[in-house]
Design an enzyme around this catalytic site. Structure first.
Site, PDB file in Angstrom:
ATOM      1  N   ARG A 153      64.692   3.569  32.271  1.00  0.00           N
ATOM      2  CA  ARG A 153      63.677   4.373  31.615  1.00  0.00           C
ATOM      3  C   ARG A 153      63.609   3.967  30.143  1.00  0.00           C
ATOM      4  NH1 ARG A 153      66.975   7.624  34.814  1.00  0.00           N
ATOM      5  NH2 ARG A 153      65.919   8.659  36.563  1.00  0.00           N
ATOM      6  N   LYS A 177      69.786  10.474  33.240  1.00  0.00           N
ATOM      7  CA  LYS A 177      69.564  11.913  33.333  1.00  0.00           C
ATOM      8  C   LYS A 177      70.857  12.619  33.738  1.00  0.00           C
ATOM      9  CE  LYS A 177      64.621  11.927  34.376  1.00  0.00           C
ATOM     10  NZ  LYS A 177      63.581  12.369  35.331  1.00  0.00           N
ATOM     11  N   HIS A 248      56.964   3.199  32.438  1.00  0.00           N
ATOM     12  CA  HIS A 248      57.359   3.653  33.772  1.00  0.00           C
ATOM     13  C   HIS A 248      56.738   2.772  34.847  1.00  0.00           C
ATOM     14  CE1 HIS A 248      59.952   6.847  35.081  1.00  0.00           C
ATOM     15  NE2 HIS A 248      59.187   7.067  36.138  1.00  0.00           N
ATOM     16  N   ARG A 251      59.069   0.034  35.405  1.00  0.00           N
ATOM     17  CA  ARG A 251      60.183   0.551  36.215  1.00  0.00           C
ATOM     18  C   ARG A 251      59.770   0.566  37.695  1.00  0.00           C
ATOM     19  NH1 ARG A 251      64.707   4.043  36.184  1.00  0.00           N
ATOM     20  NH2 ARG A 251      64.551   5.904  37.483  1.00  0.00           N
ATOM     21  N   HIS A 274      68.757   7.027  40.517  1.00  0.00           N
ATOM     22  CA  HIS A 274      68.281   8.192  41.261  1.00  0.00           C
ATOM     23  C   HIS A 274      69.468   8.932  41.882  1.00  0.00           C
ATOM     24  CE1 HIS A 274      64.056   6.264  41.930  1.00  0.00           C
ATOM     25  NE2 HIS A 274      64.142   6.905  40.784  1.00  0.00           N
ATOM     26  N   TYR A 283      59.390   4.085  47.051  1.00  0.00           N
ATOM     27  CA  TYR A 283      58.992   2.697  46.869  1.00  0.00           C
ATOM     28  C   TYR A 283      58.845   1.972  48.195  1.00  0.00           C
ATOM     29  CZ  TYR A 283      60.054   3.824  42.087  1.00  0.00           C
ATOM     30  OH  TYR A 283      60.055   4.426  40.864  1.00  0.00           O
TER      31      TYR A 283
END
Length: 302
Positions: A153, A177, A248, A251, A274, A283
């Site tokens: 990110r 995150k 993004h 990404r 993730h 994806y």
């Protein structure tokens, strides 16, 4: 202007937001989103025990009637459930109405991403712009190379320090995150861009008061994510046909192109940071949709 909350309700909301930030490690962006959603929910609540299931349902129904997207309603419902669970644990309410709140599941959006050829054209153009060794051009090339090579990110990229780089292994230590740490790797083109930046670009911009950031702004401070976003937008719009999807989008492109090249889904999950495999599985839908297009165009019985 945001609505004025009842004093006790406003105090509870502020304490909940501090809990998110300090105890659960949520980012400032996430905390702002919770504040916005919950302020709307609590606008007509004078005391937290009034917050029951019908109130939650009416709030979501009002959002639906105003045209809110399914993803927005799902996010608001998740914020409400997190808040009511915290309020129950902290003794502010006796039951948790959010536990019975059902929200529409968002339909996974298929992100528009540049093709591999378009991504290569973006990077080639940036490389040509950096050929003369101008420091900002070298930095901008590195921004593009690392975003596409690693799928990080933009905020993660701008947060990197010099000691997060393992040049021997061509790897970066990334804090994502929820303060989750992961290692991502990059290839030879990104390595070349990194070496040029460290050898000649960064030394030209660094100041005595500069932080140990890998990427620096023109005045020697840590590169602002907004500047990095502008770099990506300018680079994408300079290539005819490439979608202007921002950082993004690179990404998304990194994940999509790796899966199209045969990468294992679990590896892509680790690369992107993730927490759930289901997030990465989006994806696979992208690649299947592309296969459908090719099949319809090429197969005689499509």
């Amino acid at each position: 202007m945001p609505p004025q909350l009842a004093p006790g309700v406003a105090e509870a909301l502020e304490e909940f937001l501090r809990h998110l930030e300090l105890e659960r490690g949520r980012s400032p962006h996430t905390v702002r989103a919770y504040r916005a959603d919950l302020t709307g929910l609590l606008a007509d609540v004078t005391d937290l025990p009034e917050l029951d299931l019908p109130v939650l349902r009416r709030w979501l129904a009002a959002g639906h009637g105003a045209g809110a997207a399914r993803s927005t309603l799902a996010r608001r419902a998740a914020a409400a459930r997190t808040f009511t669970a915290w309020a129950r644990r902290s003794g502010r309410i006796t039951t948790d109405p959010g536990a019975r709140l059902v929200s529409p599941r968002p339909r996974p959006a298929l992100p528009d991403v540049p093709t591999a050829a378009e991504a290569a054209a973006v990077l080639d153009a940036a490389g040509s712009g950096a050929a003369e060794g101008e420091p900002v051009a070298l930095r901008d090339l590195l921004v593009l190379e690392l975003l596409y090579a690693t799928g990080v990110r933009v905020a993660e990229l701008c947060s990197l320090d010099l000691d997060d780089v393992d040049g021997d292994r061509r790897a970066l230590r990334v804090i994502g995150k929820g303060d989750r740490e992961r290692t991502v790797v990059y290839g030879v083109p990104a390595e070349a861009a990194l070496r040029r930046w460290l050898d000649t670009g960064r030394p030209a911009l660094v100041r005595s008061e500069s932080p140990p950031a890998l990427l620096l702004g023109a005045r020697g401070g840590r590169l602002d994510p907004r500047v990095a976003r502008d770099v990506v937008h300018r680079a994408l719009t300079a290539v005819p046909g490439a979608p202007d999807v921002g950082p993004h989008g690179l990404r998304h492109a990194a994940a999509t192109h790796m899966l199209e090249g045969g990468a294992d889904l679990r590896y892509v999950q680790e690369l992107l940071g993730h927490a759930k495999l289901a997030t990465t599985q989006l994806y696979t839908h992208v690649t299947v949709e592309r296969l459908k297009v090719v099949h319809e165009q090429a197969h005689p019985r499509a």
